[in-house]
Write a protein that holds these residues in place. Structure first.
Motif, mmCIF file in Angstrom:
data_model
loop_
_atom_site.group_PDB
_atom_site.id
_atom_site.type_symbol
_atom_site.label_atom_id
_atom_site.label_comp_id
_atom_site.label_asym_id
_atom_site.label_seq_id
_atom_site.Cartn_x
_atom_site.Cartn_y
_atom_site.Cartn_z
ATOM 1 N N THR A 219 -17.006 -19.079 14.266
ATOM 2 C CA THR A 219 -16.195 -17.624 14.192
ATOM 3 C C THR A 219 -15.093 -17.689 15.159
ATOM 4 O OG1 THR A 219 -17.871 -16.949 15.794
ATOM 5 C CG2 THR A 219 -18.431 -16.313 13.429
ATOM 6 N N THR A 220 -13.977 -17.987 14.860
ATOM 7 C CA THR A 220 -12.826 -18.024 15.533
ATOM 8 C C THR A 220 -11.629 -16.984 14.872
ATOM 9 O OG1 THR A 220 -12.086 -19.926 14.172
ATOM 10 C CG2 THR A 220 -13.156 -20.533 15.977
ATOM 11 N N GLY A 221 -11.988 -16.107 14.143
ATOM 12 C CA GLY A 221 -11.219 -15.186 13.809
ATOM 13 C C GLY A 221 -10.304 -15.384 12.493
ATOM 14 N N ASP A 222 -10.893 -16.458 11.674
ATOM 15 C CA ASP A 222 -10.131 -16.815 10.536
ATOM 16 C C ASP A 222 -9.916 -15.575 9.483
ATOM 17 O OD1 ASP A 222 -10.231 -19.225 11.548
ATOM 18 O OD2 ASP A 222 -11.080 -20.133 9.907
ATOM 19 N N GLY A 223 -11.236 -14.797 9.182
ATOM 20 C CA GLY A 223 -11.270 -13.771 8.742
ATOM 21 C C GLY A 223 -10.361 -12.884 8.968
ATOM 22 N N LEU A 224 -10.385 -12.250 10.232
ATOM 23 C CA LEU A 224 -9.332 -11.240 10.775
ATOM 24 C C LEU A 224 -7.791 -11.492 10.500
ATOM 25 C CD1 LEU A 224 -10.888 -10.921 14.279
ATOM 26 C CD2 LEU A 224 -11.146 -9.369 12.269
ATOM 27 N N ARG A 225 -7.594 -12.769 10.598
ATOM 28 C CA ARG A 225 -5.992 -13.196 10.247
ATOM 29 C C ARG A 225 -5.886 -13.051 8.638
ATOM 30 N NH1 ARG A 225 -7.471 -16.964 14.328
ATOM 31 N NH2 ARG A 225 -8.481 -18.486 13.061
ATOM 32 N N ILE A 226 -6.749 -13.360 8.083
ATOM 33 C CA ILE A 226 -6.564 -13.314 6.682
ATOM 34 C C ILE A 226 -6.546 -11.707 6.096
ATOM 35 C CG2 ILE A 226 -7.859 -13.415 4.240
ATOM 36 C CD1 ILE A 226 -8.872 -15.959 5.304
ATOM 37 N N ALA A 227 -7.374 -10.818 6.731
ATOM 38 C CA ALA A 227 -7.407 -9.544 6.701
ATOM 39 C C ALA A 227 -6.089 -8.866 6.819
ATOM 40 C CB ALA A 227 -8.586 -8.735 7.380
ATOM 41 N N THR B 243 -16.633 -13.531 7.239
ATOM 42 C CA THR B 243 -16.340 -14.607 8.224
ATOM 43 C C THR B 243 -16.795 -14.273 9.445
ATOM 44 O OG1 THR B 243 -14.293 -13.722 8.676
ATOM 45 C CG2 THR B 243 -14.359 -15.373 6.867
ATOM 46 N N GLY B 244 -17.272 -13.124 9.896
ATOM 47 C CA GLY B 244 -17.866 -12.685 11.072
ATOM 48 C C GLY B 244 -16.392 -12.289 12.162
ATOM 49 N N GLY B 245 -16.697 -12.122 13.354
ATOM 50 C CA GLY B 245 -15.540 -11.861 14.474
ATOM 51 C C GLY B 245 -15.122 -13.236 14.978
ATOM 52 N N VAL B 246 -15.374 -13.089 16.421
ATOM 53 C CA VAL B 246 -14.577 -14.095 17.361
ATOM 54 C C VAL B 246 -15.478 -14.468 18.588
ATOM 55 C CG1 VAL B 246 -12.147 -13.517 16.990
ATOM 56 C CG2 VAL B 246 -13.433 -12.528 18.638
ATOM 57 N N SER B 247 -16.941 -14.056 18.371
ATOM 58 C CA SER B 247 -17.870 -14.463 19.235
ATOM 59 C C SER B 247 -18.453 -15.820 18.689
ATOM 60 C CB SER B 247 -18.996 -13.509 19.298
ATOM 61 O OG SER B 247 -19.501 -13.518 18.091
#
Length: 446
Positions: free
Chosen positions: A188-196, A178-182
């Motif tokens: 790329t608003t951090g969805d994948g980071l929250r899922i992880a 999903t990419g990061g937050v840039s």
């Protein structure tokens, strides 16, 4: 429309790493004799088209990758040993040559510039995204557009994806790409980071990388749009300093250009530690202080009647480091000359013969350490990539599989690495995505 029927492999994110993962997964499945009708691959993309960041990267020209061997890319593009070690298997498994060969299948021609950066011949970044999209069609990869994943559950060896609308998807194997937050405008608003994190992963704090430097006091409007060519740029604070060599662009808010973007990660780190840091430019990085002073003395001896400001407007350097009056382009833009004179405390009509020793020493200091100002902010939302993300120790670098959740694969900018400017980050995304996709399918056979 999302549904509850299981698929063989789900990939969240239709950017560089996600598309590479899907193509690799299909190629691996084909090589293993898995029939396409029996082995389904779905990319879930929140945008209405694929590769949004690819389309706008490099000002729309898309610096696809960088020339050199995988070892060269690791050495030149990633400055920490941890990043180099982690990315080694990926960059050797799917190289820059592999990336370009894949694009060549769709007739996309590329060329390498003298600095090693590789671009489409016609400078058409969107064409890169379209080429990958066409490859996905060829490989029968289904894409669910405008589908944002709200939550992911892992139960009894199955991943269940819940969407912000209705419906679910289920799969035994999941790739987070999903990419990061840039560049949040690209999704790329951090969805994948929250899922992880919800699945048990540890996150390193997100921070800017390849972002402009906003100064506390913006540059004079007279400098906006002016570039410094191949200068030394240094940021420093009480706790340390970092430097780069390259072009710098004055903007209405601060500094951009390759050298400033490359330094942004270090500047952000210094800001986080000290709350402030300053930035200076070495306008003659090829000349040590003693050599530059010798050149100034020579100019004073040979051209005593010349005004200092005239000298500054036409003082390019040619190897092995002497000023050449007839060279076509100077290293100092004319618009910068009044600011150099001001910082050095030298009046505009001063000639070499009337320049005092103190004045010469002052000009020497300014030429080697031209003060650009104090960095006020490094905007995360303006970065081409972001640092931080899923910590690398929780991901197997040989497969990109999570060490925390079996069957989960992570690739691209969601991981805690950030490369230099020059196509290194896109190549790392392609390579980690390819390794994740091929590993996920190989795992199905074990």
């Amino acid at each position: 429309m999302p549904n509850s029927s299981p698929v063989s492999l789900v990939i969240i994110g239709g950017g560089a790493s996600g598309m590479a993962a899907a193509i690799a997964a299909r190629e691996t499945a084909d090589s293993l004799g898995l029939k396409r009708g029996d082995f389904s691959i779905v990319i879930v993309e929140r945008n209405c088209r694929l590769g949004e960041k690819i389309r706008i990267s490099g000002g729309g020209k898309c610096n696809i990758t960088h020339e050199g061997t995988p070892a060269d890319l690791l050495r030149q593009g990633f400055f920490t040993k941890a990043e180099e070690r982690f990315l080694r298997s990926a960059l050797f498994s799917f190289t820059n040559s592999d990336t370009l060969e894949l694009l060549a299948r769709k007739g996309l021609e590329t060329r390498a510039r003298e600095d090693g950066k590789v671009f489409p011949v016609d400078g058409n970044g969107p064409a890169v995204a379209e080429a990958f999209g066409s490859l996905l069609d060829d490989f029968a990869v289904r894409v669910q557009f405008s589908s944002r994943v709200k939550k992911v559950f892992h139960r009894d060896g199955q991943f269940e994806l819940l969407f912000d609308t209705h419906g679910t998807l289920c799969s035994k194997h999941l790739v987070l790409a999903t990419g990061g937050v840039s560049w949040p405008q690209t999704g790329t608003t951090g969805d994948g980071l929250r899922i992880a994190r919800s699945l048990g992963h540890t996150l390193a704090a997100s921070s800017p990388a390849l972002a402009p430097l906003y100064l506390v006091r913006p540059p004079s409007p007279a400098l906006a749009g002016i570039s410094l060519r191949s200068v030394g740029l240094r940021v420093s604070s009480v706790s340390g300093e970092a430097s780069r060599r390259g072009d710098v662009l004055f903007t209405h808010k601060g500094l951009s250009g390759p050298a400033a973007l490359s330094l942004s990660r270090d500047a952000a780190l210094l800001l986080s530690h000290e709350g402030k840091c300053s930035v200076v430019a070495d306008l003659f990085p090829d000349l040590p202080v003693t050599a530059l002073e010798g050149e100034l003395l020579r100019q004073a001896k040979e051209k005593g009647a010349q005004m200092i400001r005239k000298f500054l407007q036409m003082c390019p350097i040619a190897p092995p480091g002497r000023f050449v009056d007839a060279a076509p382009h100077g290293t100092i833009p004319s618009a910068l000359v009044p600011f150099i004179m001001k910082h050095a405390g030298i009046e505009e009509d001063v000639t070499w013969s009337s320049l005092s020793k103190i004045g010469r020493k002052s000009m020497l200091r300014v030429l080697k350490n031209f003060p650009l100002g104090e960095v006020g902010r490094v905007p995360l939302e303006q970065g081409e990539v972001s640092a931080g993300g899923v910590v690398l120790r929780e991901v197997n670098p040989k497969t990109m599989e999570s060490r925390v959740v079996p069957g989960l694969y992570l690739c691209g900018e969601i991981l805690d690495y950030a490369g230099e400017i020059g196509g290194f980050n896109l190549q790392a995304a392609f390579s980690t995505g390819w390794l994740a996709g091929s590993s996920a399918v190989s795992q199905l056979q074990e």
